[in-house]
Write a protein that holds these residues in place. Sequence first.
Motif, short mmCIF file in Angstrom:
data_model
loop_
_atom_site.label_atom_id
_atom_site.label_comp_id
_atom_site.label_asym_id
_atom_site.label_seq_id
_atom_site.Cartn_x
_atom_site.Cartn_y
_atom_site.Cartn_z
N LEU A 61 0.81 -1.23 0.00
CA LEU A 61 0.00 0.00 0.00
C LEU A 61 0.84 1.28 0.00
O LEU A 61 0.28 2.38 0.00
N LEU A 62 2.17 1.14 0.01
CA LEU A 62 2.98 2.35 0.15
C LEU A 62 3.29 2.96 -1.22
O LEU A 62 4.45 3.16 -1.60
N GLU A 63 2.26 3.26 -1.94
CA GLU A 63 2.40 3.99 -3.20
C GLU A 63 1.04 4.65 -3.52
O GLU A 63 0.00 4.21 -3.04
N PRO A 64 1.07 5.74 -4.30
CA PRO A 64 -0.12 6.60 -4.42
C PRO A 64 -1.37 5.90 -4.94
O PRO A 64 -2.46 6.09 -4.40
N LEU A 99 -1.87 14.65 -5.02
CA LEU A 99 -0.76 14.27 -5.90
C LEU A 99 -1.28 13.71 -7.23
O LEU A 99 -0.72 13.99 -8.30
N GLY A 100 -2.34 12.94 -7.16
CA GLY A 100 -2.91 12.37 -8.38
C GLY A 100 -3.59 13.43 -9.23
O GLY A 100 -3.37 13.52 -10.45
N GLU A 101 -4.40 14.27 -8.59
CA GLU A 101 -5.19 15.27 -9.32
C GLU A 101 -4.33 16.33 -9.98
O GLU A 101 -4.57 16.74 -11.11
N HIS A 102 -3.31 16.79 -9.25
CA HIS A 102 -2.54 17.94 -9.73
C HIS A 102 -1.23 17.57 -10.42
O HIS A 102 -0.68 18.37 -11.17
N TYR A 103 -0.71 16.37 -10.14
CA TYR A 103 0.62 16.03 -10.67
C TYR A 103 0.66 14.67 -11.35
O TYR A 103 1.74 14.20 -11.71
N ASN A 104 -0.48 14.05 -11.50
CA ASN A 104 -0.51 12.72 -12.11
C ASN A 104 0.52 11.80 -11.43
O ASN A 104 1.22 11.02 -12.10
N ASP A 106 3.33 12.52 -10.20
CA ASP A 106 4.74 12.87 -10.42
C ASP A 106 5.24 13.66 -9.20
O ASP A 106 5.16 14.89 -9.15
N LEU A 107 5.77 12.91 -8.24
CA LEU A 107 6.21 13.54 -6.99
C LEU A 107 7.35 14.53 -7.22
O LEU A 107 7.44 15.55 -6.56
N ARG A 108 8.19 14.23 -8.19
CA ARG A 108 9.32 15.13 -8.46
C ARG A 108 8.82 16.50 -8.92
O ARG A 108 9.44 17.52 -8.63
N ALA A 109 7.72 16.51 -9.64
CA ALA A 109 7.17 17.80 -10.10
C ALA A 109 6.70 18.62 -8.90
O ALA A 109 6.93 19.83 -8.84
N LEU A 110 6.04 17.97 -7.95
CA LEU A 110 5.61 18.69 -6.75
C LEU A 110 6.81 19.17 -5.94
O LEU A 110 6.92 20.35 -5.60
#
Length: 227
Positions: A61-64, A99-104, A106-110
Amino acid sequence: MSESLRKRLLDIYGRLYSRYGPQYWWPGDGAFEVIIGAILTQAASWDNVDKALANLKAKWLLEPVALRAVDQDELANVIRTSIYFNAKAQKVKAFVQHLGEHYNDDLRALLGKDTHNLRQELLSIYGIGNETADDIVLYAAHKPIFVIDAYTRRILGRLSINPTRDTYDSYQAIFMENLSHDVSLFNEYHALLDRHGSETCRKVKPTCAECCLLDLCPTGARNVMSV
Ligand code: SF4
Protein backbone atom coordinates in the motif's frame (compact mmCIF):
# COMPACT_ATOMS: atom_id res chain seq x y z
CA MET A 1 20.79 38.70 11.76
CA SER A 2 22.41 38.77 15.20
CA GLU A 3 26.05 37.71 15.12
CA SER A 4 26.02 36.71 18.79
CA LEU A 5 22.90 34.57 18.32
CA ARG A 6 24.38 32.99 15.20
CA LYS A 7 27.50 32.03 17.16
CA ARG A 8 25.39 30.70 20.00
CA LEU A 9 23.26 28.56 17.69
CA LEU A 10 26.36 27.17 15.98
CA ASP A 11 27.99 26.48 19.35
CA ILE A 12 24.90 24.50 20.43
CA TYR A 13 24.91 22.62 17.14
CA GLY A 14 28.60 21.77 17.44
CA ARG A 15 28.18 20.46 20.96
CA LEU A 16 25.16 18.35 20.07
CA TYR A 17 26.96 16.94 17.04
CA SER A 18 30.02 16.09 19.13
CA ARG A 19 27.80 14.45 21.74
CA TYR A 20 25.48 12.41 19.51
CA GLY A 21 27.14 12.26 16.08
CA PRO A 22 25.26 12.19 12.76
CA GLN A 23 21.62 11.15 12.99
CA TYR A 24 21.07 10.08 9.34
CA TRP A 25 17.61 11.59 9.04
CA TRP A 26 15.03 11.10 7.65
CA PRO A 27 14.59 7.35 7.99
CA GLY A 28 12.70 6.21 4.91
CA ASP A 29 13.14 4.63 1.53
CA GLY A 30 12.62 7.54 -0.87
CA ALA A 31 10.66 10.78 -0.86
CA PHE A 32 7.19 9.23 -0.91
CA GLU A 33 7.87 7.13 2.17
CA VAL A 34 9.34 10.18 3.91
CA ILE A 35 6.12 12.10 3.22
CA ILE A 36 3.83 9.36 4.49
CA GLY A 37 6.08 8.98 7.55
CA ALA A 38 5.88 12.75 8.16
CA ILE A 39 2.08 12.59 8.15
CA LEU A 40 1.97 9.53 10.40
CA THR A 41 4.49 10.83 12.93
CA GLN A 42 2.27 13.66 14.16
CA ALA A 43 2.00 13.04 17.94
CA ALA A 44 3.35 9.48 17.56
CA SER A 45 6.67 7.87 18.44
CA TRP A 46 8.85 6.88 15.52
CA ASP A 47 8.80 3.22 16.57
CA ASN A 48 5.04 3.16 16.12
CA VAL A 49 5.25 5.00 12.81
CA ASP A 50 7.86 2.51 11.65
CA LYS A 51 5.46 -0.33 12.40
CA ALA A 52 2.69 1.42 10.46
CA LEU A 53 5.02 1.92 7.47
CA ALA A 54 6.06 -1.74 7.63
CA ASN A 55 2.38 -2.75 7.62
CA LEU A 56 1.73 -0.54 4.59
CA LYS A 57 4.67 -2.11 2.76
CA ALA A 58 3.61 -5.63 3.67
CA LYS A 59 0.21 -4.96 2.09
CA TRP A 60 1.70 -3.24 -0.98
CA LEU A 61 0.00 0.00 0.00
CA LEU A 62 2.98 2.35 0.15
CA GLU A 63 2.40 3.99 -3.20
CA PRO A 64 -0.12 6.60 -4.42
CA VAL A 65 -2.43 4.48 -6.60
CA ALA A 66 -2.89 1.81 -3.93
CA LEU A 67 -3.45 4.40 -1.20
CA ARG A 68 -6.16 6.09 -3.25
CA ALA A 69 -7.84 2.77 -3.98
CA VAL A 70 -7.83 1.30 -0.48
CA ASP A 71 -10.89 1.80 1.68
CA GLN A 72 -10.25 4.52 4.29
CA ASP A 73 -11.31 2.34 7.23
CA GLU A 74 -9.06 -0.45 6.03
CA LEU A 75 -6.17 2.02 5.71
CA ALA A 76 -6.84 3.24 9.25
CA ASN A 77 -6.56 -0.32 10.48
CA VAL A 78 -3.25 -0.86 8.67
CA ILE A 79 -1.71 2.27 10.25
CA ARG A 80 -3.29 1.60 13.63
CA THR A 81 0.01 1.75 15.55
CA SER A 82 0.53 5.41 14.62
CA ILE A 83 -2.36 6.62 16.89
CA TYR A 84 -5.10 8.98 15.69
CA PHE A 85 -5.19 6.48 12.85
CA ASN A 86 -8.64 7.45 11.55
CA ALA A 87 -7.63 11.09 11.15
CA LYS A 88 -4.27 10.10 9.70
CA ALA A 89 -5.87 7.78 7.16
CA GLN A 90 -7.92 10.76 5.99
CA LYS A 91 -4.79 12.93 5.80
CA VAL A 92 -2.85 10.33 3.81
CA LYS A 93 -5.81 10.01 1.45
CA ALA A 94 -5.93 13.80 1.03
CA PHE A 95 -2.24 13.93 0.12
CA VAL A 96 -2.35 11.15 -2.49
CA GLN A 97 -5.56 12.62 -3.90
CA HIS A 98 -3.79 15.96 -4.36
CA LEU A 99 -0.76 14.27 -5.90
CA GLY A 100 -2.91 12.37 -8.38
CA GLU A 101 -5.19 15.27 -9.32
CA HIS A 102 -2.54 17.94 -9.73
CA TYR A 103 0.62 16.03 -10.67
CA ASN A 104 -0.51 12.72 -12.11
CA ASP A 105 1.54 11.16 -9.27
CA ASP A 106 4.74 12.87 -10.42
CA LEU A 107 6.21 13.54 -6.99
CA ARG A 108 9.32 15.13 -8.46
CA ALA A 109 7.17 17.80 -10.10
CA LEU A 110 5.61 18.69 -6.75
CA LEU A 111 8.87 18.59 -4.81
CA GLY A 112 10.66 20.54 -7.55
CA LYS A 113 8.76 23.72 -6.71
CA ASP A 114 10.63 26.48 -4.95
CA THR A 115 10.66 26.38 -1.16
CA HIS A 116 7.99 29.02 -0.55
CA ASN A 117 5.51 27.74 -3.13
CA LEU A 118 6.02 24.12 -2.13
CA ARG A 119 5.42 24.96 1.52
CA GLN A 120 2.29 26.98 0.73
CA GLU A 121 0.90 24.21 -1.44
CA LEU A 122 1.54 21.56 1.20
CA LEU A 123 -0.18 23.73 3.81
CA SER A 124 -3.24 23.90 1.55
CA ILE A 125 -3.69 20.10 1.72
CA TYR A 126 -6.01 18.76 4.42
CA GLY A 127 -4.14 17.66 7.54
CA ILE A 128 -0.75 19.13 6.70
CA GLY A 129 0.32 21.76 9.22
CA ASN A 130 3.52 23.74 9.65
CA GLU A 131 5.68 20.99 11.11
CA THR A 132 4.59 18.32 8.64
CA ALA A 133 4.97 20.69 5.69
CA ASP A 134 8.48 21.60 6.81
CA ASP A 135 9.41 17.96 7.39
CA ILE A 136 8.44 17.32 3.77
CA VAL A 137 10.20 20.42 2.42
CA LEU A 138 13.44 19.60 4.26
CA TYR A 139 13.58 15.82 4.30
CA ALA A 140 11.72 14.86 1.11
CA ALA A 141 12.42 17.86 -1.16
CA HIS A 142 15.84 18.64 0.37
CA LYS A 143 15.15 22.36 0.48
CA PRO A 144 16.38 24.60 3.31
CA ILE A 145 13.71 25.17 5.91
CA PHE A 146 14.07 24.73 9.67
CA VAL A 147 11.57 22.35 11.28
CA ILE A 148 10.17 23.36 14.67
CA ASP A 149 8.68 20.85 17.08
CA ALA A 150 8.00 20.49 20.78
CA TYR A 151 11.58 19.38 21.51
CA THR A 152 12.99 22.47 19.81
CA ARG A 153 10.66 24.80 21.70
CA ARG A 154 11.50 23.17 25.01
CA ILE A 155 15.27 23.22 24.53
CA LEU A 156 15.33 26.83 23.32
CA GLY A 157 13.11 27.89 26.21
CA ARG A 158 15.39 26.25 28.75
CA LEU A 159 18.40 27.89 27.12
CA SER A 160 16.59 31.26 27.32
CA ILE A 161 16.63 31.70 23.56
CA ASN A 162 13.21 33.19 23.22
CA PRO A 163 11.31 34.12 20.06
CA THR A 164 9.61 37.49 19.71
CA ARG A 165 6.23 35.73 19.89
CA ASP A 166 5.14 32.24 20.93
CA THR A 167 4.36 31.09 17.40
CA TYR A 168 5.75 28.47 15.05
CA ASP A 169 6.97 31.16 12.64
CA SER A 170 8.77 33.08 15.38
CA TYR A 171 10.63 30.00 16.57
CA GLN A 172 11.51 29.19 12.99
CA ALA A 173 12.79 32.73 12.42
CA ILE A 174 15.43 32.23 15.13
CA PHE A 175 17.14 29.69 12.87
CA MET A 176 16.17 31.02 9.46
CA GLU A 177 17.36 34.56 10.20
CA ASN A 178 20.60 33.64 11.94
CA LEU A 179 21.99 30.60 10.13
CA SER A 180 22.98 30.07 6.52
CA HIS A 181 20.26 28.25 4.59
CA ASP A 182 22.13 24.98 4.38
CA VAL A 183 20.07 21.81 3.87
CA SER A 184 22.66 19.56 5.55
CA LEU A 185 22.92 21.85 8.57
CA PHE A 186 19.14 22.14 8.99
CA ASN A 187 18.69 18.40 8.50
CA GLU A 188 21.23 17.49 11.15
CA TYR A 189 20.41 20.28 13.58
CA HIS A 190 16.72 19.40 13.82
CA ALA A 191 17.54 15.70 14.20
CA LEU A 192 20.06 16.46 16.95
CA LEU A 193 17.57 18.63 18.85
CA ASP A 194 15.09 15.76 18.76
CA ARG A 195 17.71 13.33 20.01
CA HIS A 196 18.70 15.71 22.80
CA GLY A 197 15.08 16.41 23.75
CA SER A 198 14.19 12.73 23.94
CA GLU A 199 17.34 11.52 25.71
CA THR A 200 18.66 14.33 27.88
CA CYS A 201 16.55 17.50 27.92
CA ARG A 202 13.44 15.48 28.68
CA LYS A 203 10.18 17.13 29.64
CA VAL A 204 10.36 15.63 33.12
CA LYS A 205 13.65 15.14 34.96
CA PRO A 206 16.14 16.34 32.35
CA THR A 207 19.61 14.97 33.08
CA CYS A 208 21.26 18.38 33.30
CA ALA A 209 24.39 17.26 35.13
CA GLU A 210 25.35 15.17 32.09
CA CYS A 211 24.26 17.71 29.47
CA CYS A 212 26.74 19.06 26.92
CA LEU A 213 24.90 22.42 27.04
CA LEU A 214 24.95 22.84 30.82
CA ASP A 215 27.32 25.82 30.94
CA LEU A 216 25.10 27.64 28.39
CA CYS A 217 21.85 26.90 30.15
CA PRO A 218 20.24 28.93 32.95
CA THR A 219 17.62 26.24 33.56
CA GLY A 220 20.27 23.56 33.85
CA ALA A 221 22.29 25.68 36.29
CA ARG A 222 19.21 26.06 38.52
CA ASN A 223 18.40 22.36 38.27
CA VAL A 224 21.91 21.28 39.21
CA MET A 225 22.02 23.75 42.13
CA SER A 226 18.75 22.44 43.54
CA VAL A 227 19.80 18.78 43.60
S1 SF4 B 1 21.21 21.73 30.96
FE1 SF4 B 1 19.28 20.64 31.37
S2 SF4 B 1 17.64 22.06 30.82
FE2 SF4 B 1 19.56 22.81 29.89
S3 SF4 B 1 19.59 21.97 27.81
FE3 SF4 B 1 20.72 20.56 29.13
S4 SF4 B 1 19.21 19.03 29.83
FE4 SF4 B 1 18.08 20.79 29.00
